[in-house]
Structure formats: structure tokens, C-alpha cells
Design a protein around this motif. Structure first.
Motif, PDB file in Angstrom:
ATOM      1  N   ILE A  34      39.643  45.591  38.435  1.00 53.13           N
ATOM      2  CA  ILE A  34      38.493  46.328  38.698  1.00 53.13           C
ATOM      3  C   ILE A  34      37.633  45.462  39.738  1.00 53.13           C
ATOM      4  O   ILE A  34      36.942  46.087  40.847  1.00 53.13           O
ATOM      5  CB  ILE A  34      37.745  46.655  37.579  1.00 53.13           C
ATOM      6  CG1 ILE A  34      38.357  47.622  36.609  1.00 53.13           C
ATOM      7  CG2 ILE A  34      36.157  47.386  37.986  1.00 53.13           C
ATOM      8  CD1 ILE A  34      38.658  48.982  37.607  1.00 53.13           C
ATOM      9  N   ARG A  35      37.651  44.409  39.760  1.00 54.30           N
ATOM     10  CA  ARG A  35      36.916  43.326  40.420  1.00 54.30           C
ATOM     11  C   ARG A  35      37.361  43.399  41.737  1.00 54.30           C
ATOM     12  O   ARG A  35      36.978  43.297  42.910  1.00 54.30           O
ATOM     13  CB  ARG A  35      36.410  42.167  39.801  1.00 54.30           C
ATOM     14  CG  ARG A  35      35.804  41.175  40.875  1.00 54.30           C
ATOM     15  CD  ARG A  35      35.130  39.814  40.273  1.00 54.30           C
ATOM     16  NE  ARG A  35      34.486  39.006  41.260  1.00 54.30           N
ATOM     17  CZ  ARG A  35      33.352  39.157  41.500  1.00 54.30           C
ATOM     18  NH1 ARG A  35      32.963  40.221  41.089  1.00 54.30           N
ATOM     19  NH2 ARG A  35      32.605  38.351  42.578  1.00 54.30           N
ATOM     20  N   LYS A  36      38.628  43.119  41.756  1.00 55.11           N
ATOM     21  CA  LYS A  36      39.803  43.065  42.912  1.00 55.11           C
ATOM     22  C   LYS A  36      39.473  44.511  43.799  1.00 55.11           C
ATOM     23  O   LYS A  36      39.084  44.377  45.141  1.00 55.11           O
ATOM     24  CB  LYS A  36      40.954  42.993  42.762  1.00 55.11           C
ATOM     25  CG  LYS A  36      41.849  42.943  43.999  1.00 55.11           C
ATOM     26  CD  LYS A  36      43.282  43.124  43.848  1.00 55.11           C
ATOM     27  CE  LYS A  36      43.747  41.865  42.733  1.00 55.11           C
ATOM     28  NZ  LYS A  36      45.258  41.795  42.414  1.00 55.11           N
ATOM     29  N   ILE A  37      39.342  45.636  43.216  1.00 56.20           N
ATOM     30  CA  ILE A  37      38.759  46.792  43.969  1.00 56.20           C
ATOM     31  C   ILE A  37      37.292  46.678  44.547  1.00 56.20           C
ATOM     32  O   ILE A  37      37.358  47.259  45.737  1.00 56.20           O
ATOM     33  CB  ILE A  37      38.951  48.084  42.907  1.00 56.20           C
ATOM     34  CG1 ILE A  37      40.418  48.138  42.789  1.00 56.20           C
ATOM     35  CG2 ILE A  37      38.428  49.342  43.504  1.00 56.20           C
ATOM     36  CD1 ILE A  37      40.789  49.250  41.568  1.00 56.20           C
ATOM     37  N   CYS A  38      36.417  46.198  43.671  1.00 59.66           N
ATOM     38  CA  CYS A  38      35.117  46.329  44.193  1.00 59.66           C
ATOM     39  C   CYS A  38      35.011  45.112  45.507  1.00 59.66           C
ATOM     40  O   CYS A  38      34.429  45.714  46.446  1.00 59.66           O
ATOM     41  CB  CYS A  38      34.100  45.714  43.241  1.00 59.66           C
ATOM     42  SG  CYS A  38      33.901  46.939  41.800  1.00 59.66           S
ATOM     43  N   VAL A  39      35.702  44.187  45.208  1.00 65.43           N
ATOM     44  CA  VAL A  39      35.423  43.038  46.351  1.00 65.43           C
ATOM     45  C   VAL A  39      36.155  43.562  47.775  1.00 65.43           C
ATOM     46  O   VAL A  39      35.839  43.324  48.762  1.00 65.43           O
ATOM     47  CB  VAL A  39      35.863  41.848  45.712  1.00 65.43           C
ATOM     48  CG1 VAL A  39      36.018  40.721  47.056  1.00 65.43           C
ATOM     49  CG2 VAL A  39      34.994  41.210  44.711  1.00 65.43           C
ATOM     50  N   LEU A  40      37.627  44.012  47.578  1.00 66.56           N
ATOM     51  CA  LEU A  40      38.222  44.192  48.673  1.00 66.56           C
ATOM     52  C   LEU A  40      38.128  45.479  49.122  1.00 66.56           C
ATOM     53  O   LEU A  40      38.559  46.032  50.404  1.00 66.56           O
ATOM     54  CB  LEU A  40      39.684  44.131  48.441  1.00 66.56           C
ATOM     55  CG  LEU A  40      40.061  42.533  47.915  1.00 66.56           C
ATOM     56  CD1 LEU A  40      41.478  42.600  47.448  1.00 66.56           C
ATOM     57  CD2 LEU A  40      39.842  41.544  48.767  1.00 66.56           C
TER      58      LEU A  40
END
Length: 447
Positions: A66-72
Motif C-alpha cells: 500500500i505504501r508503494k502505491i502511495c509513494v509511486l
């Protein structure tokens, strides 16, 4: 003062309060992997939002994806820049509204109301792809429901601190959770479901840039890059609540605090206005590209975030392995809370820490990106806020235009020392806001 590390026992939960930069560094950098989860009880406050989002999820594969989606995907520089036109349009509407409401040089404007409305409009358009006017859900009702959600999340929950059955029973008989589940949660569920359904309608007009809901729905459809994690509509709803809670109050509150501090110190306000007006000259507004040429504006924003951090106490972490902080043993399942309000006022790092002095950041390398632990408005480590660029870009644009377009005066008969700088306290909100509305008199600046 009880020292940089203080252990409390809140019911069944051992809770460590961190109140120094060095202790914060040892938690959020040196031992970040051992203390980057969330307390399981913290998630119980979601009530019927029993699916996970980036804020509540414990450390694990799902949270990492989920964090990867938010950041990228959601808060990348490219994505944030794609919403520049929306931000500039909403700022222009706010400036026009202030001018219309205060046609004379003696009419007060409730700047607090104007800023919350502008930040809300931006959030609606960026996140949902619609404006307040185009929504079937009245914007003031939506804000009210969000505020009730914020109070619930910030408030006391017996289930957090007592054995699960006892705590759950106490919360039930209080009636507070039932009210939230039956009304507030249902309204948010229904509203976000209507938004999702609208995005999925065949023949929906394609926008030039996808709003955040559109991006998330594409990811759901493709389900690529998620490993074993699976994103569904309920997870999107949870993320949307997170984005609205973090994207409206914090930005509006920061600009309000900045304007209040500058109103108390007209010399600093004039210095900022002179910088902007000499740079912008006859354009009539400040664009996002122009803010990069305004170093004093950036100092003001930094100093505001230092003196008035959006969250005085950061969201609690939970240790998942033993480690040491300043020589003290921290056991697994310990709740760890960083006291940013105290750290950002530590006289060891800040001269005259209670004073608003933007110049302290002149030629200073200290920044808010998680590497300087005396300055943590967005957190640090794995749990650092992924929306830093979005937040600072928005705050700088709004503040720059307020200072460029108007000369600001105090209401008649009021002096600088009369400005109420009290903060909200207690179970009122997750964000530390100015307790009373900021009313100032705008005088339109003519080039």
C-alpha cells in the motif's frame, strides 16, 4: 519535565513517550524496523472500517504494498504536479471570494472558514474528481462526518487499554461506538461507494489527469505489483478516509497558524510580501513555479511547522522486537509515541524556541524530510508521511497568494498581542489547530 523517555502503563498497554531528538532518532532510524508497526488496539478504533489502510495497517507485506502505491502512484512528484491547475484554480476562487466579501478596507474576513473551504475543494477535486458543487453529498455535511470520525479516532477507546472483552463492553455501553457505526460510518461508506460507482459508469467522461479514486480503481482492476496483497473497494474507502483526514485539516491549520504569526509580527509579513511582489511584479498572482523563487516563504512554512506541528503526538507505533532507547530496554508490544510538540521546542536545538523566527532556517540544512530528528512535522523512517510534497506545495501556494494579493490588518481596536494563539486540546481532533477563528481585514493590493 519527566525526561526524554517516559514509560507509562495505560491499562494493559505499556506506553513509551519519546521527547528528545536523540531518543526519536534511536526509535525512528536506528531501530525503525523494530518499531514500525501499529498497535493492534489502534486498529480497533476504525470500528466498522475493519479493513486496512496505510495508516492503520501493522507492518507487513500488505502495508509495504500500500505504501508503494502511495509513494509511486498517488503522491509522486509527477502526479502532484499534474494537479497544479486544480490547486491554482481553487486558490483563485478563494482570493476572489475574499475580495467580494470584503469590498471595503474595514470589513473582516473569517480566514479560518475560507481556508478550510479552499483546502476541502482542492481535496475533493484531486481525490474524487469532483467539486463540492458537483457532489450529491453536501460539503458541510461531509466535513461534519469527517470531523466526527476524527474525534472518534483521537478520543479514548476502552478497547485500547483493557482486555478485549471488557474494553469492548465498556465501549458498547457508552453508546459512542454504536452511534458511530450506525450513522457516521454508514454515511461515509455510502458516499464513497457512490463515488466509486460513478467512476465505474460506462461512458464516463475521461479527465485529462486521473483523480486518486481513478488511479486506485485502475490498480484494483489490474492487480499488478501487489504481491499477495489484494486491493478491493473497501480498501479504497479506507484510504480515502485517511487522505481526507490528512489532507484538509493539516494544510488549512498550517496556513492559519502562519497568517496568525505574521499578523502578530507585521515586520515579518512585510518582508515576505516584499519578496513576493518584487518577484511576481505585475502578474497578479503567485504560481506554483514562482514559489520556488521565494526562499523567505519557505522559511515561514518551516517555522510554522516547527512551532505548530500538525500533530503534537504522532500516531503510535508498536515495537515488534526488543531494542534499546538511551540505554533503556524496550520490549515487544510496547506502544511508542513521539512527542513532536516538545521536540520542536527543545532549547538544545532551537534558540528562543517559543518565538516565531523564520530566519532561523536561513542557510540551514535542517529540513522536514525525516533526516533531522529535532524537526519532525511529517515523521521519519518507514512511517514518514508519503504526501510531503503534496502538502508543502499546497501550503506554499495558498500562503503566497494570501500574502501577495492582500495587505492584512487587524480588526479595528485590536492589537497584535490580542490575537488568541490558544491551541485545541483534548479529544477534539487529530490535528492541533488554532482554537479560535482568525479574523483579519484584507486590503487588496494593486500592482
Amino acid at each position: 519535565m519527566f525526561g526524554p523517555v517516559m514509560l507509562l502503563h495505560l491499562g494493559r498497554i505499556p506506553t513509551l513517550i519519546i521527547s528528545s531528538a536523540e531518543a526519536a532518532k534511536q526509535v525512528m532510524k536506528d531501530n525503525d524496523i523494530k518499531c514500525c508497526s501499529r498497535p493492534s488496539s489502534f486498529g480497533s478504533r476504525k470500528l466498522t472500517f475493519n479493513y486496512l489502510d496505510m495508516c492503520f495497517a501493522p507492518y507487513g507485506e500488505y502495508w509495504r504494498e500500500i505504501r508503494k502505491i502511495c509513494v509511486l502512484e498517488l503522491f509522486s512528484v509527477k502526479r502532484v504536479q499534474s494537479y497544479q491547475e486544480i490547486r491554482e484554480e481553487e486558490v483563485a476562487k478563494m482570493i476572489a471570494s475574499i475580495s467580494k466579501e470584503s469590498p471595503s478596507s474595514s470589513s473582516c474576513v473569517d480566514l479560518t472558514e475560507k481556508l478550510y473551504a479552499a483546502m476541502g475543494s482542492m481535496a475533493f477535486r484531486v481525490i474524487l474528481g469532483t467539486s463540492f458543487e458537483g457532489s450529491t453529498f453536501e460539503h458541510h455535511r461531509f466535513h461534519h462526518v469527517l470531523h466526527e470520525t476524527e474525534i472518534m479516532l483521537a478520543g479514548f477507546s476502552a478497547a485500547d487499554y483493557f482486555p478485549s472483552k471488557i474494553g469492548y463492553f465498556i465501549d458498547r455501553i457508552s453508546g459512542k461506538h454504536k452511534q458511530f457505526e450506525e450513522r457516521v460510518s454508514r454515511e461515509l461508506h455510502g458516499f464513497f461507494q457512490r463515488v466509486i460507482d460513478d467512476h465505474l459508469k460506462p461512458g464516463r467522461t475521461q479527465q485529462e489527469h486521473d483523480d486518486i479514486v481513478g488511479v486506485l480503481l485502475k490498480i484494483v482492476k489490474e492487480q499488478t505489483g501487489l504481491g499477495s496483497a489484494h486491493l478491493g473497494h473497501d480498501n479504497i474507502k479506507a484510504l480515502l478516509v485517511n487522505f481526507f483526514l490528512g489532507g484538509i485539516d493539516t494544510g488549512a491549520s498550517t496556513v492559519i497558524w502562519a497568517m496568525a504569526e505574521l499578523a502578530k509580527k507585521p515586520r515579518l509579513m512585510k518582508k515576505a510580501q516584499d519578496e513576493m511582489r518584487s518577484c511576481v511584479r505585475n502578474i497578479g498572482k503567485v504560481s506554483e513555479s514562482t514559489t520556488e523563487q521565494l526562499p523567505y516563504l519557505k522559511m515561514i512554512v518551516k517555522e510554522t511547522l516547527r512551532l505548530h506541528p500538525p500533530t503534537a503526538l504522532m500516531a503510535p507505533r508498536e515495537s515488534i522486537a526488543p531494542f534499546k532507547v538511551l540505554g533503556y530496554d524496550v520490549e515487544p508490544k510496547t506502544q511508542v509515541i513521539i512527542n513532536d510538540w516538545v521536540i520542536s521546542r527543545d532549547p538544545e536545538f532551537w534558540k528562543d524556541p517559543e518565538e516565531f523566527i523564520p530566519e532561523r532556517f536561513d542557510d540551514s540544512s535542517v529540513d522536514f524530510k525525516g533526516q533531522h530528528f529535532q524537526f519532525l512535522p511529517f515523521g521519519a523512517g518507514r512511517r514518514i508521511c508519503p504526501g510531503i510534497y503534496m502538502a508543502t506545495t499546497t501550503v506554499e501556494l495558498v500562503l503566497a497568494n494570501l500574502l501577495y494579493c492582500f495587505d492584512w490588518k487587524l480588526p479595528e481596536g485590536m492589537k497584535e498581542d490580542d490575537i488568541n494563539m490558544e491551541e485545541t486540546t483534548g479529544e477534539l481532533a487529530l490535528t492541533v489547530s488554532k482554537k479560535t477563528a482568525l479574523n483579519l481585514v484584507p486590503v487588496r493590493f494593486s500592482t
